[in-house]
Design a protein around this motif. Structure first.
Motif, PDB file in Angstrom:
ATOM      1  N   GLY A 109       0.814  -1.203   0.000  1.00  0.00           N
ATOM      2  CA  GLY A 109       0.000   0.000   0.000  1.00  0.00           C
ATOM      3  C   GLY A 109       0.848   1.253   0.000  1.00  0.00           C
ATOM      4  N   ARG A 160      -1.493  -1.284   4.643  1.00  0.00           N
ATOM      5  CA  ARG A 160      -2.074   0.049   4.525  1.00  0.00           C
ATOM      6  C   ARG A 160      -1.991   0.864   5.805  1.00  0.00           C
ATOM      7  NH1 ARG A 160      -6.527  -2.828   5.724  1.00  0.00           N
ATOM      8  NH2 ARG A 160      -8.377  -1.943   6.673  1.00  0.00           N
ATOM      9  N   PHE A 196      -4.928   6.641  -1.432  1.00  0.00           N
ATOM     10  CA  PHE A 196      -4.361   5.342  -1.071  1.00  0.00           C
ATOM     11  C   PHE A 196      -4.351   4.462  -2.314  1.00  0.00           C
ATOM     12  CE2 PHE A 196      -4.669   0.888   0.133  1.00  0.00           C
ATOM     13  CZ  PHE A 196      -3.533   0.772   0.919  1.00  0.00           C
ATOM     14  N   GLY A 235       0.373   5.362   0.799  1.00  0.00           N
ATOM     15  CA  GLY A 235      -0.434   6.491   1.234  1.00  0.00           C
ATOM     16  C   GLY A 235       0.112   7.753   0.597  1.00  0.00           C
ATOM     17  N   TRP A 278      -9.017   7.150   4.610  1.00  0.00           N
ATOM     18  CA  TRP A 278      -8.897   6.004   5.505  1.00  0.00           C
ATOM     19  C   TRP A 278     -10.250   5.291   5.667  1.00  0.00           C
ATOM     20  CZ3 TRP A 278      -4.189   6.421   8.944  1.00  0.00           C
ATOM     21  CH2 TRP A 278      -3.856   5.170   9.480  1.00  0.00           C
ATOM     22  N   GLY A 310      -3.530   0.514  -3.293  1.00  0.00           N
ATOM     23  CA  GLY A 310      -3.216  -0.837  -2.839  1.00  0.00           C
ATOM     24  C   GLY A 310      -2.609  -1.627  -3.983  1.00  0.00           C
TER      25      GLY A 310
END
Lengths: 161, 89, 161, 89
Positions: A29, A103, C33, A31, C111, C35
């Motif tokens: 992940g 994450r 984010f 951010g 989030w 993934g």
């Protein structure tokens, strides 16, 4: 491991993401936070934002902040880019990227990096208005509180002079 | 013994505007052995300096590019910077 | 306001960011984010990940999750893209973007979106190993806990059948 | 009165593999008036169905593409899906 840059030119978030992750298969992940110039400052329209910094110290501060993030979180890489000079409304100001296997660490580190950067890296914003007047932005109590929730500082502390 | 402390002093943002210069090389008296004592002496240099340090509690300092408290010691050749609380990001 | 997509092809994070923000001057921060597929699953090397989904319900679930994020946070736009099919190690799986006037809401919403997506959108991962065997990934207790910290669900709740 | 409940039943992930089909149209008995009762009946259809529902507590359900509890009522024409806990993201 961290990439840190201070520059007048814009950054390319997609290219920075690719540079951080390409060829890697250990990352789960990434951010990311992108800060941009808002048109309006407390109801008054901005013509531009001018960002001043302390050459030399700024690079050191960003490197220390990135190193602290790598110490606190299991990162597989991070990127911090901050622009300086005159920036128009809508322009990019700051980019933070943090990569990890999971994450939770990636998003925690992203948040940590932007909170610390806002309170520990020597940048100063000046708002420039349409009539040519300008005003230095005051530090926000909310930013200090946001940084404080990460606990004790290792990357340098501000104290009254 | 040298009676003065040669220092490079930097000012940023509204401190720079009030002092009128971004950088100055000063020969501070030997009594300016820490940041607080240096500010005491700088205030007497001009009305601009006095204005810059009018509210000392909001002024931040770095010595050799590290944040420093008022009691931080100074040495010949140090780079001492004064600025408002930071507002980047 | 939200853009939601389920697709086999890769996504371009830079282009999605640009689509979300271009021409706008009311945005102050964008949380993001990404993934990606990790090579290793509990010490065993993966050949690929296969993602199955429930066509129709998945789109509805993602739209409901995005709508819930917009209800909870002062967003100026968000994007959720999830890939399906066979994905190689290192490949992108999911993209979440959330734009707001301030960083707190942008990062909170990012989030929230990934936490809820992981527990409330009908996707199933299968790990494919080098020897041709495959294993369905079990739901993680940690993901359920991460989603639970956002409180009561509005976008559909899972219950034993 | 119609004695049966026409339903479309979908299976995903390892439930699909155990049942052996991704989708089936069934005429459930009128007694299958909720999700739990439908599962009771599906289990008797084949060994594969029985294997799919061997641990009912881990099986999740959606009726007409909304998550549904065992006590959710069923109506003629409903699309009922069974699957493991989701693992996307």
């Amino acid at each position: 491991m961290a990439r840190v840059a201070i520059q007048t030119e814009d950054f390319d978030t997609g290219a920075e993401l690719a540079a951080l992750t390409s060829g890697r298969t250990d990352i789960g992940g990434i951010g990311c936070f992108v800060g941009t110039v808002r048109q309006t400052a407390e109801g008054v329209a901005l013509a531009a934002l001018t960002l001043e910094h302390y050459p030399g110290m700024t690079e050191r501060a960003l490197e220390a902040i990135a190193a602290e993030a790598e110490r606190r979180f299991p990162l597989l890489g991070c990127t911090v880019i901050h622009r300086v000079g005159r920036l128009d409304p809508g322009a990019n100001v700051v980019l933070v990227l943090a990569a990890s296997a999971h994450r939770q660490a990636a998003l925690d580190a992203t948040w940590f990096l932007i909170d610390w950067l806002k309170t520990k890296a020597p940048f100063w914003k000046q708002e420039v208005f349409a009539d040519g007047t300008a005003r230095w932005v005051a530090a926000r109590e909310a930013d200090t509180k946001a940084a404080a929730r990460w606990g004790a500082t290792q990357a340098g502390q501000e104290a009254p002079g | 013994m040298d009676e003065t402390l040669p220092l490079t002093v930097l000012y940023f943002a509204w401190l720079r505007e009030r002092v009128g210069v971004a950088e100055e090389r000063v020969a501070a008296p030997a009594s300016a052995r820490d940041v607080g004592a240096l500010v005491d002496w700088l205030i007497g240099r001009s009305a601009g300096h006095a204005a810059a340090f009018a509210r000392r509690d909001v002024v931040r300092c770095a010595v050799n590019q590290e944040f420093a408290a008022p009691e931080a010691a100074l040495h010949a050749g140090d780079e001492v910077a004064f600025f408002p609380p930071v507002t980047g990001g």
